[in-house]
Every structure is written in C-alpha cells, then in structure tokens.
Design a protein around this motif. Sequence first.
Motif, PDB file in Angstrom:
ATOM      1  N   ARG A  72       0.842  -1.192   0.000  1.00  0.00           N
ATOM      2  CA  ARG A  72       0.000   0.000   0.000  1.00  0.00           C
ATOM      3  C   ARG A  72       0.883   1.250   0.000  1.00  0.00           C
ATOM      4  O   ARG A  72       1.989   1.245   0.509  1.00  0.00           O
ATOM      5  N   GLU A 102      -1.294   2.239  -4.735  1.00  0.00           N
ATOM      6  CA  GLU A 102      -2.710   2.544  -4.556  1.00  0.00           C
ATOM      7  C   GLU A 102      -3.463   2.436  -5.879  1.00  0.00           C
ATOM      8  O   GLU A 102      -4.691   2.347  -5.886  1.00  0.00           O
ATOM      9  N   TYR A 103      -2.723   2.413  -6.982  1.00  0.00           N
ATOM     10  CA  TYR A 103      -3.348   2.394  -8.304  1.00  0.00           C
ATOM     11  C   TYR A 103      -3.061   1.128  -9.090  1.00  0.00           C
ATOM     12  O   TYR A 103      -3.906   0.678  -9.871  1.00  0.00           O
ATOM     13  N   PRO A 125      -7.738  -4.572  -3.053  1.00  0.00           N
ATOM     14  CA  PRO A 125      -8.477  -3.385  -3.515  1.00  0.00           C
ATOM     15  C   PRO A 125      -9.084  -3.576  -4.907  1.00  0.00           C
ATOM     16  O   PRO A 125      -8.387  -3.958  -5.850  1.00  0.00           O
ATOM     17  N   ARG A 158      -7.753  -1.378  -8.009  1.00  0.00           N
ATOM     18  CA  ARG A 158      -6.341  -1.450  -8.370  1.00  0.00           C
ATOM     19  C   ARG A 158      -6.165  -2.241  -9.664  1.00  0.00           C
ATOM     20  O   ARG A 158      -6.687  -3.343  -9.811  1.00  0.00           O
TER      21      ARG A 158
END
Length: 260
Positions: A186, A191-192, A249, A252
Amino acid sequence: MLKYILNDQNFVCYVLPYLWFINSFIVIFCELVLNIKAPYGRYNTNNSGVPARLAWFIQELPSFMIPCYLLYYHWSSVSITKFIIVGLFLIHYFQRVFIFPILIRGGKHSPYLTTILAFIFCYLNSYAIVEEILAYHIYPNDYLLSLRFISGMMIFFIGFILNLQADSILRNLRKDNNQRDYQIPRGGLFEYVSGANFLAESIEWTGYAICAWTLPAFAFSVFVWVNIGIGRAIHHHQFYLEKFKDEYPKNRKAIIPFIL
C-alpha cells in the motif's frame, strides 16, 4: 571475432536493438498467451539457484562496469552531453548493483540459467546503448538545453524516484530475511497498480529513451515495458487477486492506472 562484431556499427546500432524488439514479441507471447512465468522471485517455487542478493549483483554488474569501461575507452572524445546521458544510465545501475541487493529482505533464489541469461542481456544491452551514444551518435552543441533532453531527464528521475519508493514499500512489508509470507502493498503507486515498481522502472527507461534519442535506448525501453511493465505486472496482479481475493483493492489495476 567477438571484438570485430562488437566494434561493428550495424551490430551495435541495429542488430541488437532489433533483437530486443523480436525478443519483446516472444516474451509477450509466452507470458500473456502461454501464461509462462519467468521462474525467479515468487515464481521460483522450489527456491533453487543463486541467492537473491548475489544473483542481482552478478546479473546487473555488467550494466555498470561496461559503461565505465566505455567511458574510459572513449574518454578523449566524450563531450559533456554524452557524459551526462551515460551518467544517467550509471545512476540507475549504481543503485541496482551496489545498493538494491544489500537492502533485499527474504528474496528467493534465482535459477542459474535465469541469472546467466540476465548477465548476458545486461552485458549486450549496456554495451549497445552506451557504445551507440559515445562512438556513433552526434548531439547538437545545445542539446542539453533542448526540450527533448530536459523532458526526458525529468521523466527519467520521476520514474527513478517512484521506483525507489516502490522498492522501499515492498521491502518494508517484510520485517526480516526469514519472513516469506506475502502482504498487500500500500502507498505510492501501489494505490493504483499492483506492479508499481514495474511501472516506475518503465517510466524511467521511457524518459531515458527520450533523453538519449537512440535506437538501442528505445529498444530497451520497449523491452522493459513488455517484459516487466506488462507481462510481469499482470502475473503479479493475478497472484494478488488469487491470494487475497476480496481483501484486495477492487480499483487497483495491474500496470496502467484505471486502464490495465
């Protein structure tokens, strides 16, 4: 014979770069169509071969030593422009050869064949890129002030810094060399995308290709995007999705934010 081949301009400026283009197609076919994963890191299931730190040092070493030798060999004709462009190459590989291996925590062994092939690639690739710059390419006197050089250098350092950040995030997921379990990274580009370190390095070499503006540098940039920027990142993304399932996530992506 080898000395004659390496001193041949066509071999340096055209043959090797087009070999990297061909190799890029082979890699993308094997990794995405045949789903073959390069057997190092987390995909070296039996953890056999060369210890991670030693493997990284051995395979990356030519990418630092060859440019140093070529700078010495061509020193009498090296302009400040060429020195700076080669210097960018050396900045990356000084970190990769002498700093990155020391910081590795709990890395898996690299298969002997993988290490040998990586060593050969780094030798030929660094030779082609730097020899083309020092021996054959001609830069205008004001090239260091050009938009191409400045923008390329900026992109290079953005990628370089993001790469250091991504490596740090991954490294700090493990407390010591004995920890083997994987966690969700993270922060930063993670985060992407799942392959934040791969995206950062791909950006870095794209900037370098713009800055150097030679076919060998461009070919290497394409190879980086294909080999780790796409193939490796997609496999890592699949790995995380399978391991963490609903915990991972949802927004992502693998390598390109919001797209792929």
